[in-house]
Write a protein that holds these residues in place. Structure first.
Motif, PDB file in Angstrom:
ATOM      1  N   PHE A  64      38.576  64.831  41.099  1.00  0.00           N
ATOM      2  CA  PHE A  64      39.931  63.408  40.605  1.00  0.00           C
ATOM      3  C   PHE A  64      39.295  63.618  39.475  1.00  0.00           C
ATOM      4  O   PHE A  64      38.008  63.938  38.898  1.00  0.00           O
ATOM      5  CB  PHE A  64      39.019  62.106  40.956  1.00  0.00           C
ATOM      6  N   VAL A  65      39.965  63.503  37.803  1.00  0.00           N
ATOM      7  CA  VAL A  65      40.193  63.028  37.039  1.00  0.00           C
ATOM      8  C   VAL A  65      41.259  61.928  36.314  1.00  0.00           C
ATOM      9  O   VAL A  65      41.898  61.671  36.548  1.00  0.00           O
ATOM     10  CB  VAL A  65      41.051  64.274  36.338  1.00  0.00           C
ATOM     11  N   ASP A  66      40.899  61.448  35.876  1.00  0.00           N
ATOM     12  CA  ASP A  66      41.025  59.933  34.863  1.00  0.00           C
ATOM     13  C   ASP A  66      40.927  59.540  34.719  1.00  0.00           C
ATOM     14  O   ASP A  66      40.149  59.599  33.409  1.00  0.00           O
ATOM     15  CB  ASP A  66      40.837  58.878  36.194  1.00  0.00           C
ATOM     16  N   TYR A  67      42.066  60.013  33.081  1.00  0.00           N
ATOM     17  CA  TYR A  67      42.305  60.000  32.262  1.00  0.00           C
ATOM     18  C   TYR A  67      40.922  60.517  30.558  1.00  0.00           C
ATOM     19  O   TYR A  67      41.517  61.982  31.039  1.00  0.00           O
ATOM     20  CB  TYR A  67      42.038  58.142  31.357  1.00  0.00           C
ATOM     21  N   GLY A 107      47.575  64.977  33.927  1.00  0.00           N
ATOM     22  CA  GLY A 107      47.666  65.328  35.020  1.00  0.00           C
ATOM     23  C   GLY A 107      48.445  66.387  35.496  1.00  0.00           C
ATOM     24  O   GLY A 107      48.015  67.100  37.485  1.00  0.00           O
ATOM     25  N   ASP A 108      49.287  67.248  34.750  1.00  0.00           N
ATOM     26  CA  ASP A 108      49.844  68.188  35.083  1.00  0.00           C
ATOM     27  C   ASP A 108      49.447  69.577  35.167  1.00  0.00           C
ATOM     28  O   ASP A 108      50.843  70.416  35.570  1.00  0.00           O
ATOM     29  CB  ASP A 108      51.787  67.921  34.954  1.00  0.00           C
ATOM     30  N   ARG A 109      48.707  69.181  34.504  1.00  0.00           N
ATOM     31  CA  ARG A 109      48.217  70.836  34.057  1.00  0.00           C
ATOM     32  C   ARG A 109      46.439  70.714  34.752  1.00  0.00           C
ATOM     33  O   ARG A 109      45.845  71.153  33.969  1.00  0.00           O
ATOM     34  CB  ARG A 109      48.300  71.107  32.855  1.00  0.00           C
ATOM     35  N   MET A 110      46.368  70.776  35.890  1.00  0.00           N
ATOM     36  CA  MET A 110      44.652  70.907  36.004  1.00  0.00           C
ATOM     37  C   MET A 110      44.455  71.837  37.139  1.00  0.00           C
ATOM     38  O   MET A 110      45.340  72.317  38.056  1.00  0.00           O
ATOM     39  CB  MET A 110      44.539  69.478  36.372  1.00  0.00           C
ATOM     40  N   GLN A 111      44.069  72.633  36.933  1.00  0.00           N
ATOM     41  CA  GLN A 111      43.817  73.644  38.187  1.00  0.00           C
ATOM     42  C   GLN A 111      42.060  73.996  38.678  1.00  0.00           C
ATOM     43  O   GLN A 111      41.338  73.621  37.404  1.00  0.00           O
ATOM     44  CB  GLN A 111      43.995  75.110  37.461  1.00  0.00           C
ATOM     45  N   ARG A 133      44.952  58.509  38.161  1.00  0.00           N
ATOM     46  CA  ARG A 133      44.223  58.968  39.018  1.00  0.00           C
ATOM     47  C   ARG A 133      43.868  59.539  39.130  1.00  0.00           C
ATOM     48  O   ARG A 133      45.173  59.587  40.598  1.00  0.00           O
ATOM     49  CB  ARG A 133      43.020  58.300  39.354  1.00  0.00           C
ATOM     50  N   ASN A 134      44.552  61.619  38.896  1.00  0.00           N
ATOM     51  CA  ASN A 134      44.776  62.454  40.128  1.00  0.00           C
ATOM     52  C   ASN A 134      43.741  63.252  40.221  1.00  0.00           C
ATOM     53  O   ASN A 134      42.865  63.835  39.718  1.00  0.00           O
ATOM     54  CB  ASN A 134      45.511  63.210  39.071  1.00  0.00           C
ATOM     55  N   LYS A 135      44.138  63.981  41.341  1.00  0.00           N
ATOM     56  CA  LYS A 135      43.097  64.648  42.559  1.00  0.00           C
ATOM     57  C   LYS A 135      44.030  66.196  42.069  1.00  0.00           C
ATOM     58  O   LYS A 135      45.104  66.742  41.873  1.00  0.00           O
ATOM     59  CB  LYS A 135      43.457  64.770  44.215  1.00  0.00           C
TER      60      LYS A 135
END
Length: 144
Positions: A64-67, A107-111, A133-135
């Motif tokens: 997960f990524v949050d900020y 949040g829209d550019r995660m890999q 928070r993005n998974k």
């Protein structure tokens, strides 16, 4: 039996005597952090290499990524059921680790990809502030 259990019991007794802040500098020695993570940065991109050996099911790992905080949870399980272990240096078990990133990420550019025991996570710097928070979905690159 958890080899760190006796050490943790001993540490709790010492905390009562010295105070909890005393052991902060020794945390990595008493129980090394898992998984190990390397972070590389450029002006606008982060590349994280996460050591997770023995991962057979990608659903057993959550990222997960949050900020500007990366959170990773999972299990490292390396077992040889037919042989007796005489030396064990690769740390195993469940883990949950949070790492502060050097800057907030989009949040829209995660890999994330997984291959040969290493999770490679690519994140991109956020220009505007936003907290969500993005998974991250992990793709396997191993050939089967």
């Amino acid at each position: 039996m958890n080899p760190f259990q006796n050490m943790n019991n001993w540490r709790q007794n010492m905390d009562r005597f010295f105070g909890e802040d005393f052991w902060g500098e020794f945390e990595g020695i008493l129980k090394p952090t898992i998984p190990q993570i390397n972070i590389y940065k450029s002006d606008n991109e982060l590349l994280l290499l996460v050591n997770v050996p023995g991962l057979e099911n990608l659903d057993d790992l959550d990222i997960f990524v949050d900020y500007s905080i990366l959170e990773i949870r999972g299990i490292i399980s390396l077992q040889s059921s037919q042989k007796q272990c005489i030396q064990e240096e690769i740390l195993q078990g469940t883990f949950e680790r949070k790492v502060e990133l050097p800057y907030p990420v989009r949040g829209d550019r995660m890999q994330a990809t997984y291959r040969n025991g290493i999770v490679v996570i690519q994140l991109h710097r956020m220009i505007q502030e936003e907290g969500k928070r993005n998974k991250i979905k992990i793709k396997s690159l191993d050939e089967k």
